[in-house]
Every structure is written in structure tokens, then in C-alpha cells.
Design a protein around this motif. Sequence first.
Motif, PDB file in Angstrom:
ATOM      1  N   GLN A 180      -0.897 -10.623   3.164  1.00 38.68           N
ATOM      2  CA  GLN A 180      -0.695  -9.644   2.087  1.00 38.68           C
ATOM      3  C   GLN A 180      -1.978  -8.862   1.821  1.00 38.68           C
ATOM      4  N   VAL A 222      -1.853  -4.888   2.255  1.00 44.50           N
ATOM      5  CA  VAL A 222      -1.852  -4.099   1.014  1.00 44.50           C
ATOM      6  C   VAL A 222      -3.240  -3.551   0.695  1.00 44.50           C
ATOM      7  N   TRP A 233       0.117  -3.614  -4.516  1.00 43.52           N
ATOM      8  CA  TRP A 233       1.471  -3.934  -4.064  1.00 43.52           C
ATOM      9  C   TRP A 233       2.525  -3.412  -5.030  1.00 43.52           C
ATOM     10  N   GLY A 263       5.624  -1.251   2.091  1.00 46.16           N
ATOM     11  CA  GLY A 263       5.148  -2.447   1.420  1.00 46.16           C
ATOM     12  C   GLY A 263       5.038  -3.633   2.343  1.00 46.16           C
ATOM     13  N   MET A 301       4.725   0.150  -1.572  1.00 46.49           N
ATOM     14  CA  MET A 301       3.521  -0.153  -2.341  1.00 46.49           C
ATOM     15  C   MET A 301       2.873   1.178  -2.714  1.00 46.49           C
TER      16      MET A 301
END
Length: 621
Positions: free
Chosen positions: A37, A41, A198, A220, A227
Amino acid sequence: MKRAPLVPAQVEFSADGPPFAPAFGDVYHARDGALAQARHVFLGGNGLPARWQGRERFVVLETGFGLGNNFLATWDAWRQDPARCERLVFVSVEKHPLRPDDLARAHAASPLPELAAELLRRWPPLTPGLHTLDFEAGRVQLLLGLGDGRELLRELVLDADAVYLDGFSPKLNPELWDDWLLKSLSRHAVPGTTLATWSINRPMRRALAALGFEVALAPGFAEKPEMTTARFAPRHRPQRPVGREPLAPGARRAVIVGAGLAGAACALALSRAGVACTVVDALPGPAQASSGNPAGLFHGTVNPDDGPHARFNRAAALATQQVLAELGLPHQHGLLRLETRLQPAQMPAVPGYVQALCADDAAARAGAPLGHPAWLYAGGGALDPAAYTRALLAASGARLRLGTAVASLQATPGGWQLHGADGELIEAAPLLVLAGGHAQLPLLGALADDLVVQRGQLTHLAEAPWQPGVPVAGDGYAIADGRGGAWCGATAQDGDADPALREADQLENLARYARLAGLGTPPQAPLAGRVGWRLVAADRLPLIGGLAAGDAPAEQLRLQPRRPGLVVCTGFGSRGITWAALAGRLVAALALGSPRPLEAELLDAVDPLRFALRRQRRPAR
């Protein structure tokens, strides 16, 4: 501004899901993986690592440190990038930091075990304020702000290149996403600053757009189809406080006047920032003036208001604790500070920093019937200041020019020149740091009027009836010398230039020693000890910062133009060991424009121009 005591995070761990924060009803990261993540992101959303390539310094600002996975992912990306920036500064705020045991559990199976272990090893005591953690010999720096992000973001002094807008869900943790916080974030943005998160919260996106960000949606991560990314492109360039501008941006060479604790710490911090340093001193060796005492204390302070003195001394003591660990310098661990009015229940323990002891427990630690409760500073202690100075200089790699007296300074288009008494050029550099003691007063000009030279005498007992188990301070101090004796002191006389040991001062020191030890009669001993001179400001804080440019004083310190290429670091009083490490970091940040290791209020508290501003504001009589 008083900082509220920290409330550590409550974390629930499970075998089949990410850690959970019951206070917010949310998980710390996506189920598909914290590092994945972070890479998608925050790194990808900010165009990293490409955007930092070829840069001297790159600054990331994050809301919500959490488990630290965003930092670890960014550090790992920097490590893996052969075209990485020279220095990465990662600034993050966290209201509810993890206890060390919880942080260790969170990273027990980390895909980045080496980096996670380093983070754990350097994890600070959970005290409010900014903590500077150095990695990669200072080339990667984590500036961790513990406390309410809404307060800390307004007190940070930095320009961010990229922003990681993180935190629990806007619905569950609205304080990290509202207009107030986003406005505070935008104050650290410069044209071209990027932002990623995010979340696609619409009020957040509208607020960012109103603050001058160009906002867009991007693919995303995992189950989130979209995002938010943004780039700061305001219609009008925000006005920057001239008093916060770097004093020597881009400097690669510096000359430091003073080879004591202050100068040595400045040399280390500047060298870690990529600046080659030359240290000049009139004496034949380092640490031969105020820093030449055979033993000295270092510790923080506690007061009910948690005012500037307590906060500055806490930050300084923790910085010293870190640097001593990095240098591996032998010293006495732990320090007792007696408090006649202290009730141990008044303050809970802060592991790694301070705890309150009742009189009996304090006496057991000290090996004497002290008769009072005490603060125990676990990271405080005592050491040889000269040995500390030499270790700092050795680690800095600075070039030393000893036995060289500086008589005058001259500003030039390229920086500063130092001249001797006969006018010969000693050194020249884009950055000059004045980091000496009382002998340097003639170089400070009008600033010298805000300082007092104070004589101090300490006493040595070759055969001490009491050798404290840990250094003890209160009405005076006592330090075991490791050879059956003890150092005790110290006296304080303003404007006294007498270099001779005095019997009256020795008797005063021995009387204090006897009171600390609970002895009925002070011991008798031959006259022995050392005389030195401290440079003290009226408010008992150091002078660290730039000097005024021009004749017109500003109404606020942050609006005062400063003389380019010049930084003052002096007025350490009797706290040179405690203050040096933090002061050096601050000098480097002020000179080069990197994120400041102190909040704005504390920058003002140690600003050399604070006394002139107070006189200006004082009503005419």
C-alpha cells in the motif's frame, strides 16, 4: 504551548488480519499489505523515487506515523535507488505512538527486517515534541513529532517536497482530514510539492483545491478503485517568513570558531549534512576552556507547566542520549535530581526518560540518606566533557586549526573571512559558526551585552566518604570519579575573573556535598579542583541562530532578516553536555534550510535576537 502527556496507542493484533486500533474502530493498513500500500499510494502517488533523483535533499511530510510502514517503504526505496537524493528527511506526526513492545510485535514478520530492527533500536521515549532519529550515518533522518498533529503541524518549520496524507478513515478520525489540518499542511508546501492519499473524501479534495492544490484521482490500491493525488500550484506565491530562510543555503564548507562542546557538536551535525568543517580555536587543544572540566552532568528537566525550558531541555537530553549511544562513549548512566516538593504520584514514569522516586528509593540508588524524593533520569548521567568533545570532533572528520586566535570577522560576497590580530587571513568559508565561550565575546558585537560571564569552581575529593551510586544533583551535585573519590560543586559568581582556587569556594562546595549525602559535618580535604567560566543568558537558555541584517528591527523574530552565512551557537552556561548535540543539529538546519529539529516556539526561545525584541517591546519609561 504546553504539550499534553502522550497517550500510547492501543493495538489489537490478530493472526489473519492487519493490526486494529479499537480507539478509532479501524485497521492500520489494507489487508493486501502495508508495504504494498505504501509503495502504490504514497511513493507512486508522489512520483517517487523519480522525483528525488539528483536532489541534494528531499523532504517527505506525513500525517499519522502509525506502525511506521510508510517510512520503512520510503527508506527501502531510497536504499534501492542508485540515483537517490543525497539525503532523505522524513517528517511525521503521531498523536498515539506505539509502545516499544507493540512496535516490535507489529514488525515481528516484517519483509524489511533489517530496517525494522533499526527503527526499533532507535525508537525514542514517548515524550511530547520532536525526536530526530538518524539512519545511514545521517543520510536518512526521521523527524518524529509525538503529540497532537493539529498543534505540531502549525509549529513545524520546513518545506515539504512530498506529502503523505495518511491516518484512519476521515469518518472515524476527522481531525486528521479537516480544513484546519489541511491548511496547516499547505503552509509547508512550495510550488511543485506533491500530495497523495488513499482517500477520495470529497470535502478533503475541495479543501485541497481551495488551498492551491491541483487535485486529481488516480487508480487506487487493492479494493479501493481510486485514490487522490495533488500538486501545489497556487495562483499567488505564498510569502515566506524571512527570518526562517536558510542562512547559508547550499554551503559545502564551514568554519567553526570554538573547539569546545558547542563547536564539536556543530561540526558533527554539519558534516553529516555534507558540509566540510574547519574548527578554529585559540587554545592549543580542544575542550580546554569551559568544556575542560573533568566531569559534568547531563539530564532533562521537569516542570508542571511543561514550558519552553522543560521542553527544550527534554529534547536536548534525548538528543544527547542518542549521540552518546552512536559514539559508544563510556559514561555514568542514570542521574538523580532531588526535589524537595515532589510527590512521586504527581507524574507517571516515562520509560527511557524520567520517573519519580520516593525518598527511600532515591537513597537506595544513591547509596546515601538523601532525605528527599527525586527524579530519576534513566538516560541522563555524567561524563568527561573533554572526552565527549574529542569523540564528536573525531566523528565529524573536521580539520582542526588550534592555537589560532581570531581577532576580527569580515563579510564578503562569498561568505566570511577570519583574520588574526595582525590582519592575516586565517580561514574563509560560505558558512561561519561562532560556537565559543566567553573568550569569543568580542566577536559577537552588541550580542555580548545579553550575556554574563560567570566564574565556577568545582572541588575534587580524592578520598570521598560518599561516592554516589549514580550522579546526584539538587543543591549542588556529586559525581563519583571511579577511583574512590568524587567531584562536587559548583559555585557561581558573575563577573569574577579570578583564576585561582579559593578556599571559601571549596568550603561552599563541601557543604553542599554534605547536605546531599546527609552527612552531619562537611568533610575536610586539601584544596583541589578546577576553575572555569560559563557564558550565561538571563533566561538560562542558549543563543542559537542568526544575527540581524540591517538597522530596522522587526516586530517578530520570524520576520527579522538575518546576516547571510553567519550562525551563533553560544551561551551554554553549565549545560554544555546536555545542549550540545541538539544545538549542533539546530545550527545545521538553520544554515542549510533542512527541517528544524525544534518547534517554532522553541526556535524563538533560543533565538539570539530575543532579548533585543523584548527591549523593543518594553514600554518607554
